[in-house]
Write an enzyme that holds these catalytic residues in place. Structure first.
Site, mmCIF file in Angstrom:
data_model
loop_
_atom_site.group_PDB
_atom_site.id
_atom_site.type_symbol
_atom_site.label_atom_id
_atom_site.label_comp_id
_atom_site.label_asym_id
_atom_site.label_seq_id
_atom_site.Cartn_x
_atom_site.Cartn_y
_atom_site.Cartn_z
ATOM 1 N N TYR A 129 0.854 -1.185 0.000
ATOM 2 C CA TYR A 129 0.000 0.000 0.000
ATOM 3 C C TYR A 129 0.888 1.233 0.000
ATOM 4 O O TYR A 129 1.823 1.335 0.796
ATOM 5 C CB TYR A 129 -0.900 0.004 1.237
ATOM 6 C CG TYR A 129 -1.815 1.209 1.322
ATOM 7 C CD1 TYR A 129 -2.813 1.415 0.373
ATOM 8 C CD2 TYR A 129 -1.691 2.127 2.355
ATOM 9 C CE1 TYR A 129 -3.661 2.512 0.450
ATOM 10 C CE2 TYR A 129 -2.544 3.235 2.444
ATOM 11 C CZ TYR A 129 -3.528 3.417 1.489
ATOM 12 O OH TYR A 129 -4.365 4.500 1.563
ATOM 13 N N ASP A 143 9.330 3.048 -0.016
ATOM 14 C CA ASP A 143 8.250 3.618 0.787
ATOM 15 C C ASP A 143 8.478 3.242 2.250
ATOM 16 O O ASP A 143 8.278 2.099 2.661
ATOM 17 C CB ASP A 143 6.905 3.086 0.276
ATOM 18 C CG ASP A 143 5.723 3.706 1.012
ATOM 19 O OD1 ASP A 143 5.936 4.333 2.076
ATOM 20 O OD2 ASP A 143 4.589 3.549 0.532
ATOM 21 N N LYS A 193 3.840 9.205 8.865
ATOM 22 C CA LYS A 193 3.553 8.678 10.207
ATOM 23 C C LYS A 193 4.496 9.212 11.283
ATOM 24 O O LYS A 193 4.322 10.330 11.747
ATOM 25 C CB LYS A 193 3.503 7.150 10.162
ATOM 26 C CG LYS A 193 2.399 6.667 9.202
ATOM 27 C CD LYS A 193 2.175 5.190 9.255
ATOM 28 C CE LYS A 193 1.219 4.705 8.191
ATOM 29 N NZ LYS A 193 -0.177 4.609 8.576
HETATM 30 N N1 PLP Z 1 2.686 4.150 2.330
HETATM 31 C C1 PLP Z 1 2.588 3.252 3.319
HETATM 32 C C2 PLP Z 1 3.593 2.147 3.408
HETATM 33 C C3 PLP Z 1 1.573 3.344 4.263
HETATM 34 O O1 PLP Z 1 1.484 2.438 5.229
HETATM 35 C C4 PLP Z 1 0.636 4.407 4.149
HETATM 36 C C5 PLP Z 1 -0.486 4.524 5.097
HETATM 37 O O2 PLP Z 1 -0.818 3.629 5.829
HETATM 38 C C6 PLP Z 1 0.792 5.318 3.104
HETATM 39 C C7 PLP Z 1 1.830 5.177 2.213
HETATM 40 C C8 PLP Z 1 -0.184 6.462 2.946
HETATM 41 O O3 PLP Z 1 0.004 7.378 3.978
HETATM 42 P P1 PLP Z 1 -1.181 8.379 4.384
HETATM 43 O O4 PLP Z 1 -2.249 7.548 5.020
HETATM 44 O O5 PLP Z 1 -0.532 9.342 5.332
HETATM 45 O O6 PLP Z 1 -1.639 9.042 3.138
#
Ligand code: PLP
Length: 470
Positions: A177, A272, A303
């Site tokens: 994700y 990521d 986060k």
């Molecule tokens: N990338 C990863 C690995 C994530 O776990 C998340 C959110 O859980 C995101 C991107 C997206 O972040 P946001 O919810 O702050 O848009």
């Protein structure tokens, strides 16, 4: 003896009551409070929630409406106390309401909420990230651009990679994700898996076709993708260690192979670390990876970097990052980017997150993993634990930790709902999806961890008694 969540007087207003014993709400009333709020919410908010996985769709029941949080605990609308294993889905590394972070935010608020102009705090944060994400004498973060969400960070990374290479395609892995931008929603794990949506409506086929989705940890699929699309792949984006389909660490050396293959074909690599960054280690998975540091081009953070306020970032190689406006032709902007309150929370969080903090989070994770394994084994529930540093998740019915999304989906996911509710009834709040990581914090002390340990046997028996839903 752990406090009984139903009769606990730990909540501030209950503790203040003259007769704390008598002031405690019975269980039914507590549940009605959340249920009533959920009814109201559903009338005015789609699904009653502002992010889908909060809705308890895969476990059933009304979500707990949280009124306040402190240390390792959250308190719901009826002031029931729960040991929190969600930690706001990751940001609360230090625990809730860390005094240094709260003080920093209050002080920042006194100076003004938003300026739409550069601030010293932003510079300090960029310097701090450069210093922390460091290994073998070098940092992959030569430049850092602040944004407000992880979604923006990865979306910008993709645009930047396309701008840098003048190529259209992006490779991602099934079950990873990267936020909810159109091109990254294909086979996206957790929330999407929980809701059993193959992808999302509203994403034009032409856009979805620009994303190639490959099985994770599959080197030959990766090589094949590059052979089939010569000169057309701009970047490979990967969670540093996957944690949105449950936790699935990369095979030893997989991230290195990925970088080697991508670079050999002139493509960039976007790591990521929105979830893993500053959580599994001071320098994220990039610095913790047992296979050594890999030569990625861009890293997305979110986060923990915002300490609980809306802040995320994209960092990386100067030669790529300097393609961003105003220096280069790749446009990206944000009214609230680098918001001073969020920057203050991020700086205070990262400054407080020293080696001792990571040692405490790691030890807490070890203790909960041992307790989960013990309780499930005792109850006769076959399971495997997926783990990446202090992040972990339980996969019911598997004999070995899953390595890709197909293996993740082969688990007995239906055991999660009764397991989850048995914990919740005993005052332990787990992510309401089997496809999510469990989050520990540095504030999970002996009292909180003992509560989890004491709650697990009954939850494991509930998981053992579960039957597949029709
Ligand atoms: N990338 C990863 C690995 C994530 O776990 C998340 C959110 O859980 C995101 C991107 C997206 O972040 P946001 O919810 O702050 O848009």
């Amino acid at each position: 003896m752990a406090a009984d969540p139903v009769t606990s007087t730990a909540g501030a207003h209950l503790a203040d009551a003259p007769d704390a014993e008598g002031a405690v709400a019975p269980v039914q009333e507590a549940f009605d409070g959340n249920a009533r709020l959920f009814e109201r919410a559903q009338r005015r908010i789609p699904g009653g929630v502002n992010s889908p996985v909060r809705a308890y769709r895969s476990v059933g029941g009304a979500p707990r409406f949280i009124r306040r949080a402190s240390g390792p605990y959250v308190y719901d609308a009826e002031d029931r106390e729960y040991v929190d294993l969600v930690a706001s889905w990751g940001p609360a590394l230090l625990g809730h309401g860390n005094p240094a972070v709260v003080a920093a935010v209050k002080a920042a608020a006194d100076r003004g909420l938003s300026f739409g102009a550069p601030t010293e705090g932003e510079v300090e944060l960029a310097e701090l990230v450069h210093e922390r994400v460091h290994r073998d004498g070098r940092s992959p973060i030569e430049r850092l651009r602040l944004v407000s969400t992880g979604t923006e960070a990865t979306m910008t990374a993709v645009r930047l990679a396309r701008g840098a290479t003048d190529r259209p395609l992006i490779v991602k892995f099934a079950g990873h994700y990267h936020g909810h931008s159109d091109g990254l929603l294909a086979d996206a794990g957790s929330g999407v898996a929980t809701l059993a949506l193959p992808s999302s409506a509203g994403v034009p086929a032409e856009i979805a076709a620009q994303t190639l989705v490959l099985p994770y940890n599959d080197e030959s699929a990766l090589r094949l993708a590059f052979e089939r699309h010569p000169g057309r792949i701009a970047a490979v984006i990967t969670e540093a260690a996957a944690a949105n389909m449950g936790v699935v660490a990369p095979d030893a050396g997989f991230n290195r192979v990925l970088v080697d293959v991508a670079h050999a074909h002139g493509a960039l690599v976007i790591l990521d670390e929105v979830l893993t960054g500053f959580r599994v280690h001071a320098g994220g998975w990039w610095a913790l990876d047992p296979a050594g540091a890999v030569d990625v081009d861009l890293i997305a953070f979110g986060k923990v970097i915002g300490g609980g306020l809306p802040l995320a970032a994209l960092g990386g190689r100067a030669s790529v990052m300097d393609l961003l406006a105003p220096l280069g032709p790749v446009y990206q902007a944000g009214t609230l980017s680098g918001n001073p309150l969020a920057v203050a929370a991020g700086l205070a969080t990262l400054r407080a997150a020293d080696d001792a903090v990571y040692a405490r989070v790691d030890a807490a994770a070890d203790r909960v993993v041992a307790a989960v394994t013990g309780a499930l084994s005792e109850a006769g529930v076959q399971h495997a634990i997926g783990r990446a540093g202090n992040l972990f998740s339980v996969a019911f019915g598997l004999t070995a930790p899953p390595r890709d999304y197909d293996e993740v989906r082969a688990q007995e996911a239906w055991r999660h709902a009764p397991f989850f509710h048995a914990l919740l009834e005993q005052g332990v709040s787990l992510p309401p999806s089997v496809f999510e990581a469990w989050f520990l914090t540095a504030a999970h002390d002996d009292r909180a961890l003992s509560r989890v340990e004491e709650a697990l046997p009954a939850a494991a028996r509930a998981a053992a008694a579960a039957t597949p839903r029709a």
